[in-house]
Write a protein that holds these residues in place. Structure first.
Motif, PDB file in Angstrom:
ATOM      1  N   ASN A 150     -11.429  -0.161  -2.843  1.00 29.44           N
ATOM      2  CA  ASN A 150     -10.627   1.020  -3.138  1.00 29.44           C
ATOM      3  C   ASN A 150      -9.568   1.232  -2.053  1.00 29.44           C
ATOM      4  O   ASN A 150      -9.883   1.214  -0.863  1.00 29.44           O
ATOM      5  CB  ASN A 150     -11.533   2.256  -3.240  1.00 29.44           C
ATOM      6  CG  ASN A 150     -12.499   2.161  -4.400  1.00 29.44           C
ATOM      7  OD1 ASN A 150     -12.145   1.659  -5.475  1.00 29.44           O
ATOM      8  ND2 ASN A 150     -13.728   2.635  -4.187  1.00 29.44           N
ATOM      9  N   ALA A 151      -8.357   1.454  -2.478  1.00 32.08           N
ATOM     10  CA  ALA A 151      -7.275   1.706  -1.513  1.00 32.08           C
ATOM     11  C   ALA A 151      -7.458   3.064  -0.865  1.00 32.08           C
ATOM     12  O   ALA A 151      -7.830   4.039  -1.541  1.00 32.08           O
ATOM     13  CB  ALA A 151      -5.927   1.636  -2.209  1.00 32.08           C
ATOM     14  N   PRO A 152      -7.224   3.168   0.434  1.00 32.90           N
ATOM     15  CA  PRO A 152      -7.360   4.464   1.110  1.00 32.90           C
ATOM     16  C   PRO A 152      -6.321   5.453   0.587  1.00 32.90           C
ATOM     17  O   PRO A 152      -5.151   5.101   0.382  1.00 32.90           O
ATOM     18  CB  PRO A 152      -7.141   4.135   2.586  1.00 32.90           C
ATOM     19  CG  PRO A 152      -6.376   2.856   2.579  1.00 32.90           C
ATOM     20  CD  PRO A 152      -6.808   2.100   1.371  1.00 32.90           C
ATOM     21  N   THR A 153      -6.731   6.665   0.361  1.00 33.62           N
ATOM     22  CA  THR A 153      -5.824   7.667  -0.206  1.00 33.62           C
ATOM     23  C   THR A 153      -5.500   8.801   0.760  1.00 33.62           C
ATOM     24  O   THR A 153      -4.464   9.442   0.633  1.00 33.62           O
ATOM     25  CB  THR A 153      -6.459   8.274  -1.477  1.00 33.62           C
ATOM     26  OG1 THR A 153      -7.747   8.809  -1.154  1.00 33.62           O
ATOM     27  CG2 THR A 153      -6.607   7.216  -2.559  1.00 33.62           C
ATOM     28  N   SER A 154      -6.329   9.053   1.724  1.00 35.22           N
ATOM     29  CA  SER A 154      -6.079  10.157   2.649  1.00 35.22           C
ATOM     30  C   SER A 154      -6.198   9.625   4.078  1.00 35.22           C
ATOM     31  O   SER A 154      -7.293   9.580   4.650  1.00 35.22           O
ATOM     32  CB  SER A 154      -7.080  11.290   2.410  1.00 35.22           C
ATOM     33  OG  SER A 154      -6.826  12.365   3.314  1.00 35.22           O
ATOM     34  N   LEU A 172       0.849  -1.180   0.000  1.00 34.35           N
ATOM     35  CA  LEU A 172       0.000   0.000   0.000  1.00 34.35           C
ATOM     36  C   LEU A 172       0.886   1.232   0.000  1.00 34.35           C
ATOM     37  O   LEU A 172       1.731   1.410   0.888  1.00 34.35           O
ATOM     38  CB  LEU A 172      -0.913   0.019   1.218  1.00 34.35           C
ATOM     39  CG  LEU A 172      -1.787   1.271   1.348  1.00 34.35           C
ATOM     40  CD1 LEU A 172      -2.768   1.362   0.172  1.00 34.35           C
ATOM     41  CD2 LEU A 172      -2.533   1.278   2.669  1.00 34.35           C
ATOM     42  N   GLU A 173       0.681   2.091  -0.988  1.00 34.02           N
ATOM     43  CA  GLU A 173       1.448   3.325  -1.085  1.00 34.02           C
ATOM     44  C   GLU A 173       0.784   4.398  -0.229  1.00 34.02           C
ATOM     45  O   GLU A 173      -0.306   4.886  -0.550  1.00 34.02           O
ATOM     46  CB  GLU A 173       1.532   3.770  -2.547  1.00 34.02           C
ATOM     47  CG  GLU A 173       2.386   5.002  -2.757  1.00 34.02           C
ATOM     48  CD  GLU A 173       2.495   5.378  -4.221  1.00 34.02           C
ATOM     49  OE1 GLU A 173       2.555   6.582  -4.526  1.00 34.02           O
ATOM     50  OE2 GLU A 173       2.510   4.444  -5.061  1.00 34.02           O
ATOM     51  N   ALA A 174       1.440   4.749   0.884  1.00 39.03           N
ATOM     52  CA  ALA A 174       0.922   5.775   1.804  1.00 39.03           C
ATOM     53  C   ALA A 174       2.121   6.516   2.395  1.00 39.03           C
ATOM     54  O   ALA A 174       2.574   6.214   3.502  1.00 39.03           O
ATOM     55  CB  ALA A 174       0.082   5.146   2.903  1.00 39.03           C
ATOM     56  N   TYR A 214      -8.776  -2.180   4.617  1.00 33.75           N
ATOM     57  CA  TYR A 214      -8.563  -2.367   3.177  1.00 33.75           C
ATOM     58  C   TYR A 214      -7.957  -3.738   2.891  1.00 33.75           C
ATOM     59  O   TYR A 214      -8.353  -4.440   1.955  1.00 33.75           O
ATOM     60  CB  TYR A 214      -7.659  -1.260   2.657  1.00 33.75           C
ATOM     61  CG  TYR A 214      -7.039  -1.568   1.320  1.00 33.75           C
ATOM     62  CD1 TYR A 214      -7.814  -1.565   0.139  1.00 33.75           C
ATOM     63  CD2 TYR A 214      -5.683  -1.882   1.219  1.00 33.75           C
ATOM     64  CE1 TYR A 214      -7.244  -1.867  -1.080  1.00 33.75           C
ATOM     65  CE2 TYR A 214      -5.113  -2.179   0.007  1.00 33.75           C
ATOM     66  CZ  TYR A 214      -5.888  -2.176  -1.154  1.00 33.75           C
ATOM     67  OH  TYR A 214      -5.317  -2.484  -2.371  1.00 33.75           O
TER      68      TYR A 214
END
Length: 380
Positions: free
Chosen positions: A362-366, A313-315, A346
């Protein structure tokens, strides 16, 4: 120039050097202090015991000089009388001799404390070399000892002569007194003179003691090379220690990499940082960091995660915060619970999709990462 300075004894002795010198019997010694203590104790004891000791010795002398014709040829009686007189004299002198022994043992304790070393008793045959003895005689140490000896003779001799001169009347009057009274007065007079003369040695001790402390410390000084060698022997070769640390880091890295296949998710920066998290419900209070790394190590973590189907996961903010504020095996900080909870939700949805199908999550973005935990956003 640098090499020469390394061989000069300019450095203070280390604690290890001081302890070794003490074990070898090389400690501060002041013969003047020992002599002063012994003489003062002896003079005080002689002054205080003069009357009783004189009377006892007078009684012994009188008994020895008496002549009894009836027992003159009886050897057994003579031996018994000599034995009694010997023990009587021994008992009379025992307190004085006991105090002198205690003073002899106690005087070194005043300077260096209790110490016993058999190494100091070992024979040193190099001292039998006459050339070495002559060299010591004409050394700076020998010159200092000569000056001290002359100073002691001059000071003590002058004080003794002055005391005798001022007490001539009392000395001559002893011949006019009875033997018993003369012995008592003579002992008192000798004790006072002896004690006063001995007391003047305090001036010599006051000069000798600082010098002996300085001389002992100066003899134990070390060169820079000796300090480096001692540090290498006591703490180990720095090159070897660096190699051991490198091997330990490699072992820890391999152990960390073995944990990645069991991780639940790897959070990335996307390329600079990578942090692997694992959570076992009922066994952990919070998700735990099982692997983390930067640059090449991060690339290796991502590769292993992809190889074992561990979600990536890109965060970036969360990856930076986890990398900065956690160590291997730590549970995540409480301030990151909400962000990591969204990540795990997720991951669980992704597993459900892989097993059951349906809509792709959907991957979390924020993610809610506090700014103070993100190194790029935290104010200095």
């Amino acid at each position: 120039m640098a090499e020469g300075s390394d061989q000069e004894k300019t450095e203070a002795p280390s604690q290890q050097r001081l302890e070794k010198s003490r074990e070898d019997g090389q400690v501060v010694q002041s013969r003047e202090l020992s002599t002063f203590v012994i003489l003062m104790v002896g003079g005080t004891a002689l002054w205080m015991m003069a009357s009783g000791l004189g009377q006892t010795l007078l009684h012994i002398v009188k008994g020895a000089l008496q002549f009894n014709p009836g027992i003159a040829r009886d050897s057994s009686h003579v031996m018994a009388q000599l034995s009694n007189q010997f023990f009587e004299a021994a008992f009379a002198l025992a307190p004085f001799l006991g105090l002198m022994v205690l003073a002899t043992l106690a005087s070194p304790l005043m300077l260096r404390g209790w110490m016993f070393s058999t190494k100091a008793l070992a024979p040193k045959f190099d001292r039998l070399n006459p050339l070495s003895g002559i060299k010591r005689m004409f050394s700076s140490q020998g010159l200092i000892e000569l000056v001290k000896a002359l100073g002691k003779v001059g000071l003590l001799g002058g004080v003794a002569a002055w005391l005798i001169w001022t007490n001539l009347d009392g000395i001559f009057s002893l011949s006019l007194e009875t033997p018993s009274l003369a012995i008592q007065h003579m002992g008192d007079l000798i004790g006072k003179i002896f004690l006063t003369v001995s007391g003047t040695m305090i001036f010599i001790v006051a000069l000798d003691l600082p010098y002996q402390l300085w001389s002992h410390h100066n003899k134990l000084k070390m060169t820079k090379e000796e300090l480096r060698q001692e540090a290498k022997e006591s703490e180990g070769d720095p090159h070897l220690k660096a190699r051991i640390r490198s091997q330990q880091r490699e072992v820890a890295r391999r152990r960390m990499m073995s944990e990645i296949p069991t991780a639940d998710v790897v959070i990335t920066n996307p390329t600079h940082y990578a942090v692997a998290l694992k959570y076992s419900e009922g066994k952990m209070g919070a998700p735990r960091v099982v692997a983390k790394g930067a640059d090449e190590v991060a690339a290796r973590i991502r590769a292993l995660a992809a190889e074992h189907n561990v979600p990536l996961l890109e965060a970036p903010p969360l990856a930076r915060a986890l990398f900065r504020h956690t160590e291997l095996g730590d549970e995540i900080p409480a301030t990151l619970y909400a962000a990591v909870a969204e990540v795990l939700a997720y991951v669980f949805q992704l597993r459900h999709f892989q097993q059951e199908g349906g809509a792709y999550p959907n991957a979390p973005t924020s993610l809610p990462v506090p700014p103070e935990l993100d190194p790029l956003q935290a104010t200095p």
